[in-house]
Write a protein that holds these residues in place. Structure first.
Motif, PDB file in Angstrom:
ATOM      1  N   LYS A 185       7.398  10.745  -1.048  1.00 49.35           N
ATOM      2  CA  LYS A 185       7.417   9.486  -0.318  1.00 49.35           C
ATOM      3  C   LYS A 185       8.775   8.791  -0.373  1.00 49.35           C
ATOM      4  N   CYS A 227       7.047   2.108   7.999  1.00 48.70           N
ATOM      5  CA  CYS A 227       7.449   1.635   6.668  1.00 48.70           C
ATOM      6  C   CYS A 227       8.795   2.225   6.294  1.00 48.70           C
ATOM      7  N   TRP A 255       0.830  -1.213   0.000  1.00 55.16           N
ATOM      8  CA  TRP A 255       0.000   0.000   0.000  1.00 55.16           C
ATOM      9  C   TRP A 255       0.862   1.259   0.000  1.00 55.16           C
ATOM     10  N   GLN A 256       1.929   1.239   0.775  1.00 49.21           N
ATOM     11  CA  GLN A 256       2.799   2.403   0.905  1.00 49.21           C
ATOM     12  C   GLN A 256       3.930   2.429  -0.122  1.00 49.21           C
ATOM     13  N   SER A 257       4.011   1.415  -0.973  1.00 50.40           N
ATOM     14  CA  SER A 257       5.085   1.315  -1.976  1.00 50.40           C
ATOM     15  C   SER A 257       6.460   1.377  -1.321  1.00 50.40           C
ATOM     16  N   GLY A 279      -2.631   9.619   7.315  1.00 49.47           N
ATOM     17  CA  GLY A 279      -2.749   8.308   6.684  1.00 49.47           C
ATOM     18  C   GLY A 279      -4.207   7.894   6.583  1.00 49.47           C
ATOM     19  N   GLN A 299      -8.565   1.531   1.134  1.00 47.44           N
ATOM     20  CA  GLN A 299      -8.118   1.635  -0.248  1.00 47.44           C
ATOM     21  C   GLN A 299      -9.279   1.634  -1.248  1.00 47.44           C
ATOM     22  N   GLU A 314      -2.974   6.769   0.961  1.00 47.95           N
ATOM     23  CA  GLU A 314      -1.578   6.505   1.320  1.00 47.95           C
ATOM     24  C   GLU A 314      -0.989   7.560   2.246  1.00 47.95           C
ATOM     25  N   HIS A 349       2.712  10.920  -0.019  1.00 44.34           N
ATOM     26  CA  HIS A 349       2.455  10.428  -1.373  1.00 44.34           C
ATOM     27  C   HIS A 349       1.902  11.525  -2.270  1.00 44.34           C
ATOM     28  N   GLY A 391      -4.615  11.171  -0.543  1.00 42.39           N
ATOM     29  CA  GLY A 391      -4.170  10.245  -1.576  1.00 42.39           C
ATOM     30  C   GLY A 391      -5.324   9.438  -2.140  1.00 42.39           C
ATOM     31  N   HIS A 433      -5.702   6.312  -2.614  1.00 37.14           N
ATOM     32  CA  HIS A 433      -6.006   5.137  -1.806  1.00 37.14           C
ATOM     33  C   HIS A 433      -5.681   5.360  -0.334  1.00 37.14           C
TER      34      HIS A 433
END
Length: 403
Positions: free
Chosen positions: A237, A259, A106-108, A220, A297, A228, A232, A224, A226
């Motif tokens: 990020k 993360c 989700w957070q890449s 959070g 999401q 994020e 983001h 974003g 989704h």
């Protein structure tokens, strides 16, 4: 010396706090099934006042979502109540790793790590990555958990004026030769609702070779496509070394995550004392969080409704002449000034069916006591319009309106 005598100083300090309108007390409140934007004051008896909850952090209205409740119920029946040990002993369940992999996706990011709550995440991470010979640069309005983490780490605390990049730059230059340098900031500040200057922080981080940690507790899930987060949508990020967020606000649950790179997460597994020496989160809670992550999401309409709600509510109060903190978030602080007035304002609102808590020092600076309104996607437009009208009437009675 008996116990009563040895604790006499506590009574004296409590009396001083009460005289200054700073004493706090615990007040019971109960949820109302099917109404996540409202609450009952007291023990939950039906004859108690049904209040519009304008002080919660259930931003997306997920705290009573049936899918989360069912996911938790299934795992509760299978796994029982608790994990029974820390994750590094025998408490680690496959579901924890699955959740962390989903968060990282989700957070890449390369990897993620779940903590019991935001306080333990911040104190554990900061204490792990810096120590006695290091320096941490912290925004003046950062959350108490960040400040406590710095103090526990024994690193030097260099506090810069709120969002003042010139002041931060001067502090970084002063400490440019220190072994390790860490910049820490909230993304959205919890008592003011404004946002960090992330792009400028990235530039300073690179200029002085510092690490950057961003706390997305109040962003959070909200910003974003989704949910994020703010990093983001600001496009920074990949420049943030340590990305922290919570499940207790937009996710409507409990817990926190960190993360970053695989190296960072492996390091924290070995060094973060709040993870190592804590019993693992209840398996049922992990299941609820995993379901919430799916909802965050997929259900974009929740963010859209939340944005409409907080912008509309802020607009109502601004037109009425109240002094509000500057920002574009679900946190709408209404500054009233002195502690006693804030308490009287909060009490009057509760008498009129609104739960809106007075925030006083040391949580905020002296002279800036406030009612901190916190909006949710669970609130209706009608509820918020009626609440604004009630706030106006109380403001007129107490003489705190601008016009």
């Amino acid at each position: 010396m008996n116990v009563e005598s040895s604790l006499k100083w506590m009574k004296q300090e409590l009396a001083s706090m009460e005289e200054a309108s700073l004493k706090r007390s615990l007040q019971a409140g109960s949820a109302i099934p099917g109404l996540p934007g409202r609450m009952l004051r007291g023990t939950g008896e039906l004859n108690l006042p049904n209040l519009l909850n304008l002080s919660g952090n259930n931003y997306l209205g997920l705290s009573q979502h049936p899918a989360m409740i069912e996911a938790m119920r299934e795992v509760l029946l299978q796994e029982g109540v608790g994990a029974g040990a820390s994750r590094l002993v025998t408490g680690n369940r496959p579901a924890y790793t699955e959740l962390e992999e989903a968060i990282a996706d989700w957070q890449s990011c390369e990897a993620a790590l779940v903590f019991a709550n935001g306080y333990m995440a911040n104190t554990g991470v900061i204490r792990a990555v810096v120590g006695r010979d290091d320096v941490v640069f912290s925004d003046q309005l950062n959350h108490a958990s960040i400040v406590d983490g710095i103090l526990m780490s024994r690193a030097e605390l260099a506090r810069y004026r709120h969002n003042d990049m010139e002041h931060l730059g001067a502090l970084l230059h002063k400490h440019r030769d220190r072994k390790r340098k860490l910049i820490v900031t909230d993304a959205v500040f919890s008592m003011d609702g404004d946002q960090a200057r992330l792009e400028d922080l990235i530039l300073l981080k690179h200029e002085y070779g510092a690490m950057l940690m961003v706390d997305e507790a109040h962003s959070g899930g909200i910003y974003g496509r989704h949910g994020e987060g703010l990093c983001h949508i600001r496009g920074v990020k990949d420049e943030v070394d340590i990305h922290m967020g919570t499940f207790s606000k937009a996710f409507g649950a409990y817990g926190a995550y960190v993360c970053g790179s695989r190296t960072l997460i492996d390091f924290l597994v070995n060094k973060a004392r709040t993870l190592i020496y804590s019993t693992a989160m209840p398996p049922a809670l992990v299941a609820g969080i995993a379901q919430a992550l799916v909802l965050v999401q997929q259900e974009h309409w929740r963010r859209e409704r939340l944005r409409t709600n907080h912008r509309s509510f802020r607009s109502h109060l601004e037109k009425m002449g109240f002094v509000l903190g500057i920002g574009d978030s679900p946190i709408v602080p209404m500054i009233v000034g002195d502690n006693e007035t804030a308490l009287r304002f909060s009490a009057a609102l509760e008498e009129n069916g609104i739960a809106a808590v007075a925030i006083r020092p040391p949580t905020v600076q002296e002279g800036t006591a406030r009612i901190r309104f916190s909006l949710s996607a669970a609130h209706t437009d009608k509820e918020l319009r009626e609440a604004a009208a009630c706030i106006r009437e109380v403001g007129l009675q107490l003489g705190v309106m601008g016009r």
